[in-house]
Write a protein that holds these residues in place. Structure first.
Motif, PDB file in Angstrom:
ATOM      1  N   GLU A  17       0.824  -1.206   0.000  1.00 26.69           N
ATOM      2  CA  GLU A  17       0.000   0.000   0.000  1.00 26.69           C
ATOM      3  C   GLU A  17       0.862   1.261   0.000  1.00 26.69           C
ATOM      4  N   ARG A  34      -2.065  -3.494  -6.717  1.00 30.77           N
ATOM      5  CA  ARG A  34      -3.411  -3.847  -6.257  1.00 30.77           C
ATOM      6  C   ARG A  34      -3.699  -5.317  -6.497  1.00 30.77           C
ATOM      7  N   SER A 287      -6.161  -0.384   4.170  1.00 27.29           N
ATOM      8  CA  SER A 287      -7.015   0.065   3.079  1.00 27.29           C
ATOM      9  C   SER A 287      -7.183  -1.028   2.033  1.00 27.29           C
ATOM     10  N   THR A 291     -10.701  -2.291   0.743  1.00 23.85           N
ATOM     11  CA  THR A 291     -11.061  -2.321  -0.672  1.00 23.85           C
ATOM     12  C   THR A 291     -11.583  -3.690  -1.081  1.00 23.85           C
ATOM     13  N   ARG A 294     -15.102  -4.142   0.135  1.00 26.21           N
ATOM     14  CA  ARG A 294     -16.058  -3.336  -0.636  1.00 26.21           C
ATOM     15  C   ARG A 294     -16.298  -3.911  -2.023  1.00 26.21           C
ATOM     16  N   LYS A 295     -15.299  -4.615  -2.553  1.00 25.93           N
ATOM     17  CA  LYS A 295     -15.468  -5.254  -3.854  1.00 25.93           C
ATOM     18  C   LYS A 295     -16.262  -6.558  -3.748  1.00 25.93           C
TER      19      LYS A 295
END
Length: 318
Positions: A17, A34, A287, A291, A294-295
């Protein structure tokens, strides 16, 4: 008995990150970083589900030892073994964890496919991958590098067994016989599968039953062979220059009124990535983990969960 817990991947995720915020990172670099973070999280989920399954059934048993994330170097070869389960009959279960959300298909020639949408994608055979781990362990035991128990002057040789655990996704088996296909099972079938093998065992196997102390000594000797590796993510992604060295110098503040209090200069320290908290245990989450959650809102019911709690949810869903 758990002799070696799972490795912590949070440090690698935090490093990746930070590299995403590197001044020299291009869009292509950020995409690759990512993808690497997602791969680490997905791998951690599959291994977490297998670990929960193992520790639920054998974690407190003095007749079994559990070893996670064992990396062994021997005779010029390296094996990264996800899980080992050893019992007092010297059955050594070598377990490889895989998470293939779109399933795995083994063709009649032994080649393996997964799917991206409706399109097939060739992948390395996890059966052959784990077979190589078994071969290396067999050589390791034969070399005498790990002391094996003896009885009446004869060395008791461990029986190596191979299983590939699919955490989720459909398993499509070939119509023709393929060597090792019986080792490919769903993670939630691990306990039932091993119990079935134990029930069908030879009654003469009891002759090589070892004591709990001997089992513990063998397990500790295996853990002593562990050779951890530190990933040099900066070098791998060619972003090795220190962040501080590439951070633009902060603009100087011009003081218009000498009598006024001096305005502090902006900090040049690179900001830390946002952390947040797990919706279940309130532990800090990076984070990258946020992420990923959230995906995948359907998987975690729209919640932000740390990797440990994600594994528990995945295990219950399985």
């Amino acid at each position: 008995m758990i002799l070696k817990p799972r490795e912590d991947r949070n440090t690698s995720i935090a490093t990746l990150e930070r590299l995403m915020a590197h001044p020299a990172a291009t869009r292509h670099d950020i995409v690759r970083l990512r993808e690497q973070i997602d791969a680490i999280i997905k791998g951690d989920l599959s291994e977490g589900k297998a670990a929960i399954e193992m520790e639920t059934h054998w974690g407190h048993s003095p007749n079994h030892v559990i070893i996670h994330d064992l990396r062994i170097e021997h005779d010029g070869l390296v094996a990264q073994i996800d899980h080992l389960l050893i019992n007092r009959l010297l059955d050594v279960w070598v377990l490889e964890s895989k998470r293939l959300a779109n399933g795995i298909k083994v063709q009649d020639n032994g080649e393996c496919l997964t799917f991206i949408g409706r399109f097939p994608k060739a992948i390395d055979s996890p059966i052959e991958q784990n077979r190589r781990h078994v071969t290396m362990l067999d050589r390791l035991f034969a070399s005498g590098a790990i002391p094996l128990p003896k009885r009446m002057g004869f060395t008791l040789k461990p029986k190596l067994r191979n299983l590939v655990l699919i955490a989720e996704g459909r398993i499509t088996r070939p119509k023709a016989p393929v060597a090792g296909i019986e080792s490919l099972i769903r993670t939630d079938q691990l306990f039932a599968h091993i119990q079935r093998i134990n029930d069908s065992g030879n009654a003469l196997d009891i002759a090589k039953l070892i004591g709990q102390d001997t089992l513990m000594a063998l397990g500790k000797a295996m853990v002593d062979m562990h050779r951890p590796i530190e990933f040099d993510w900066e070098r791998r992604f060619r972003l090795s220059a220190p962040l501080a060295a590439r951070t633009p110098e902060a603009p100087k503040v011009v003081q218009l009124h000498p009598t006024a209090a001096a305005t502090p200069a902006p900090s040049t320290t690179a900001p830390r990535p946002p952390a947040g908290q797990c919706g279940d245990c309130q532990a800090s989450v990076s984070s990258g983990v946020k992420t990923y959650c959230r995906k995948n809102p359907d998987r975690f019911n729209g919640r932000i969960l740390c990797m440990s709690c994600q594994s528990k949810v995945t295990a219950k869903a399985g």
